[in-house]
Write an enzyme that holds these catalytic residues in place. Structure first.
Site, PDB file in Angstrom:
ATOM      1  N   ALA A  82      45.172  46.746  40.045  1.00 18.67           N
ATOM      2  CA  ALA A  82      45.139  47.144  41.457  1.00 18.67           C
ATOM      3  C   ALA A  82      43.765  47.706  41.816  1.00 18.67           C
ATOM      4  CB  ALA A  82      46.218  48.203  41.716  1.00 18.67           C
TER       5      ALA A  82
ATOM      6  N   TYR B 155      40.005  46.630  40.686  1.00 18.72           N
ATOM      7  CA  TYR B 155      39.563  46.561  39.297  1.00 18.72           C
ATOM      8  C   TYR B 155      39.647  45.112  38.821  1.00 18.72           C
ATOM      9  CZ  TYR B 155      39.319  51.606  39.214  1.00 18.72           C
ATOM     10  OH  TYR B 155      38.971  52.899  39.475  1.00 18.72           O
TER      11      TYR B 155
END
Length: 157
Positions: free
Chosen positions: A73, A76
């Site tokens: 999420a 990244y």
């Protein structure tokens, strides 16, 4: 990512699934700076990521952790593979939902050699906007990813 985080990195840049820069500024050790264009990982480099995640899981287990969370999420690396906006690859890691999920699937398979799937969680952020993420097809792709993760019997999503 910004090159100031990893001055020893190959050609000095951060990496991603595709050479697509985030829009706007990022926080870096040298302050807020314009986002750089990441270096696209080669297919071989992407294939090697699973072993890095396995090593991280083994280190966590050795340190006494009873499970791990795979962070996919907030812009990244794994999130950038999942979103169609940031993954424009034409190899086995791009294009279809199945292909974009492949890197996460491979990382989880490696982690499952260390921890039982019930001790592994995955963090997703459908259409999250942090770090310029989000994509127009988020409903379709994240429904697919949630179904695939459910089939793997992970601890929680």
């Amino acid at each position: 990512s910004d090159s100031s985080f990893r001055p020893d990195a190959k050609d000095g840049r951060g990496v991603g699934p595709s050479a697509i820069a985030l829009k706007g500024e990022v926080h870096a050790p040298r302050g807020k700076v314009e986002a750089e264009v990441p270096r696209e990982l080669t297919t071989e480099e992407v294939e090697a990521l699973a072993e890095e995640f396995r090593k991280a899981a083994a280190n966590a287990k050795e340190a006494g952790f009873d499970g791990v969370e795979l962070h996919c999420a907030n812009g990244y690396l794994l999130n950038t593979f999942l979103d169609s906006k940031t993954n424009q690859r034409t190899d086995k890691y791009g294009g279809s939902n199945e292909n974009r999920f492949r890197v996460v699937d491979e990382a989880l398979a490696a982690i499952f050699t260390v921890f039982d799937p019930s001790a592994v969680s995955v963090r997703l952020s459908p259409n999250g906007v942090f770090n310029d993420m989000g994509c127009p097809d988020y409903r379709e792709i994240y429904a697919y990813y949630a179904k695939r993760l459910d089939e793997l019997k992970i601890g929680y999503l």
